[in-house]
Design a protein around this motif. Structure first.
Motif, PDB file in Angstrom:
ATOM      1  N   LEU A 215     -13.069  -7.571   0.676  1.00 32.98           N
ATOM      2  CA  LEU A 215     -11.668  -7.152   0.533  1.00 32.98           C
ATOM      3  C   LEU A 215     -11.090  -6.965  -0.937  1.00 32.98           C
ATOM      4  O   LEU A 215     -10.289  -6.154  -1.264  1.00 32.98           O
TER       5      LEU A 215
ATOM      6  N   ALA B  17       0.806  -1.192  -0.162  1.00 36.52           N
ATOM      7  CA  ALA B  17       0.063   0.021   0.026  1.00 36.52           C
ATOM      8  C   ALA B  17       0.931   1.277   0.029  1.00 36.52           C
ATOM      9  O   ALA B  17       0.531   2.137  -0.841  1.00 36.52           O
TER      10      ALA B  17
ATOM     11  N   ARG C 195      -5.455  -0.458   6.792  1.00 35.48           N
ATOM     12  CA  ARG C 195      -5.466  -1.850   5.719  1.00 35.48           C
ATOM     13  C   ARG C 195      -4.995  -3.177   6.216  1.00 35.48           C
ATOM     14  O   ARG C 195      -5.815  -4.226   6.087  1.00 35.48           O
TER      15      ARG C 195
ATOM     16  N   ARG D  43     -14.096  -3.146   6.512  1.00 34.44           N
ATOM     17  CA  ARG D  43     -13.746  -3.537   7.856  1.00 34.44           C
ATOM     18  C   ARG D  43     -14.823  -4.171   8.795  1.00 34.44           C
ATOM     19  O   ARG D  43     -14.735  -4.928   9.445  1.00 34.44           O
TER      20      ARG D  43
ATOM     21  N   ALA E  25      -7.148   3.934   3.376  1.00 32.28           N
ATOM     22  CA  ALA E  25      -6.805   2.628   3.020  1.00 32.28           C
ATOM     23  C   ALA E  25      -8.131   2.197   2.173  1.00 32.28           C
ATOM     24  O   ALA E  25      -8.972   1.991   2.872  1.00 32.28           O
ATOM     25  N   SER E  26      -7.893   1.795   1.018  1.00 31.67           N
ATOM     26  CA  SER E  26      -8.949   1.072   0.428  1.00 31.67           C
ATOM     27  C   SER E  26      -9.269  -0.118   0.867  1.00 31.67           C
ATOM     28  O   SER E  26      -8.616  -0.994   1.039  1.00 31.67           O
TER      29      SER E  26
ATOM     30  N   SER F  61     -10.397  -0.582   3.679  1.00 30.36           N
ATOM     31  CA  SER F  61     -10.065  -0.889   5.327  1.00 30.36           C
ATOM     32  C   SER F  61     -10.970  -0.031   6.175  1.00 30.36           C
ATOM     33  O   SER F  61     -10.755  -0.021   7.392  1.00 30.36           O
TER      34      SER F  61
ATOM     35  N   ASP G   7      -6.835  -4.906   8.876  1.00 32.60           N
ATOM     36  CA  ASP G   7      -8.042  -5.630   8.434  1.00 32.60           C
ATOM     37  C   ASP G   7      -7.546  -6.863   7.694  1.00 32.60           C
ATOM     38  O   ASP G   7      -8.246  -7.847   8.126  1.00 32.60           O
ATOM     39  N   TRP G   8      -6.528  -6.958   7.087  1.00 32.97           N
ATOM     40  CA  TRP G   8      -5.876  -8.214   6.581  1.00 32.97           C
ATOM     41  C   TRP G   8      -5.572  -9.175   7.484  1.00 32.97           C
ATOM     42  O   TRP G   8      -5.641 -10.430   7.498  1.00 32.97           O
TER      43      TRP G   8
ATOM     44  N   ASP H 285      -5.240  -3.093  -4.452  1.00 32.28           N
ATOM     45  CA  ASP H 285      -4.836  -3.450  -3.052  1.00 32.28           C
ATOM     46  C   ASP H 285      -3.849  -2.383  -3.027  1.00 32.28           C
ATOM     47  O   ASP H 285      -2.865  -2.383  -3.979  1.00 32.28           O
TER      48      ASP H 285
END
Length: 351
Positions: free
Chosen positions: A261, A96, A192, A288, A280-281, A283, A195-196, A267
């Motif tokens: 996601l 990112a 972001r 989320r 953040a895309s 997130s 979240d991952w 990403d």
């Protein structure tokens, strides 16, 4: 629903790990002996698992959250030791920043992401959402630490702290080191990445819970009382059925989070937020909330499976020498990693 290729991929990873003697690797990892665990990590790399969160521009095959969830469910089923969620999150973070940041960020990504993708580098991440500790910092080739709007490559780590799961070795990153990036983009990319990390932890939880139910079903089919397998008793059947239903209800939430996601912008792309800040895309907002729902559902279902397994095994389930204890401890630890149940529920309910 998974397509045939995704299903076959999951089965391949599961079969590969089935021959890896992960209980031995887990016990060695808990003693600070990392060679057996790194050998399992090498198997994951050979199967392409370590490249699933790395962008294609950096020799990965990702980001592929659906495929990552499939692989991580298999990893959880075999209780693979090591910072799996943290390595994936670090890859998302670096990708990112490289996409929306400075030339310096791009160089950091070039230095680390290809090595993460092919399994040469095992890295870990300390960020606000994950607490003050870095998982398995003593085994990692790099410890990335997020502090507000700064990303640091830590110079080392403090003493390893005990954990309920002995294979989850926790240590605080040492302050200082090399400053890799600074600014609002760091905070956005870290959100972001968190979240991952939560998403990957949810997949590991689901796999651990499924293994607990499967092992317990086998056990109650073999143990007898009053001349009958205890698995034939209605009360035992109900407990196992309830545990399995909870896991199967959690599975669609995990795949829904994966789709959420995957449905955002590419990403790593950082979109402009209010007042010129960066977001953040994927997130914030829907993704989320989807990740939080998956995390709480899988974590609670796996914890229920652990309690069921312990009750139906009796005192045997408490025994460190019995492999089941490795999964019971893993399920409990994963329940709170990268978002406790209360935190995740608050995210689901947030407007």
């Amino acid at each position: 629903m998974l397509d045939q290729a995704q299903t076959d991929f999951g089965r391949t990873v599961d079969r590969m790990l089935g021959g890896a003697d992960t209980p031995h690797a887990i016990r060695a990892w808990g003693r600070g002996e990392h060679a057996p665990g790194r050998a399992v990590w090498g198997r994951l790399a050979d199967a392409g698992v370590t490249g699933l969160a790395v962008p294609q521009a950096y020799e990965g095959v990702g980001p592929l959250p659906v495929e990552l969830s499939v692989a991580y469910v298999a990893a959880g089923r075999h209780a693979v030791p090591g910072p799996l969620a943290e390595t994936a999150a670090a890859a998302v973070l670096l990708g990112a920043l490289a996409e929306g940041g400075t030339a310096r960020s791009g160089q950091v990504a070039k230095d680390w992401l290809p090595r993460i993708a092919d399994g040469r580098a095992l890295v870990t991440l300390a960020a606000a959402d994950g607490g003050p500790y870095a998982l398995d910092a003593d085994a990692a080739d790099a410890v990335f630490a997020v502090a507000g709007e700064e990303l640091w490559l830590a110079p080392g780590h403090g003493p390893v702290q005990p954990s309920f799961d002995p294979a989850r070795r926790l240590a605080r990153p040492l302050p200082g080191g090399e400053l890799l990036a600074r600014g609002p983009a760091v905070a956005a990319a870290a959100a972001r990445a968190a979240d991952w990390a939560a998403f990957a932890t949810a997949a590991l939880s689901l796999g651990a819970g499924l293994a607990l139910v499967e092992r317990t079903a086998t056990y109650v089919g073999q143990r007898t009382q009053f001349g009958r397998p205890i698995g034939s008793f209605q009360a035992v059947k109900h407990r196992l059925a309830d545990a399995l239903i909870g896991l199967e209800f959690a599975r669609p939430l995990l795949y829904g989070a994966a789709v959420a996601l995957a449905s955002g912008p590419a990403d790593g792309a950082l979109a402009s937020g209010p007042a010129g800040g960066a977001l953040a895309s994927g997130s914030t907002g829907g993704a989320r909330a989807e990740v939080a729902a998956a995390k709480v559902a899988t974590g609670e279902a796996a914890y229920t499976a652990a309690r069921t397994a312990l009750q139906l095994h009796g005192a045997l389930g408490y025994t460190d020498e019995y492999d089941l204890s490795l999964w019971i401890r893993k399920a409990r630890a994963l329940r709170s990693a990268w978002g406790s149940p209360s935190v995740c529920r608050a995210r689901v309910l947030a407007p």
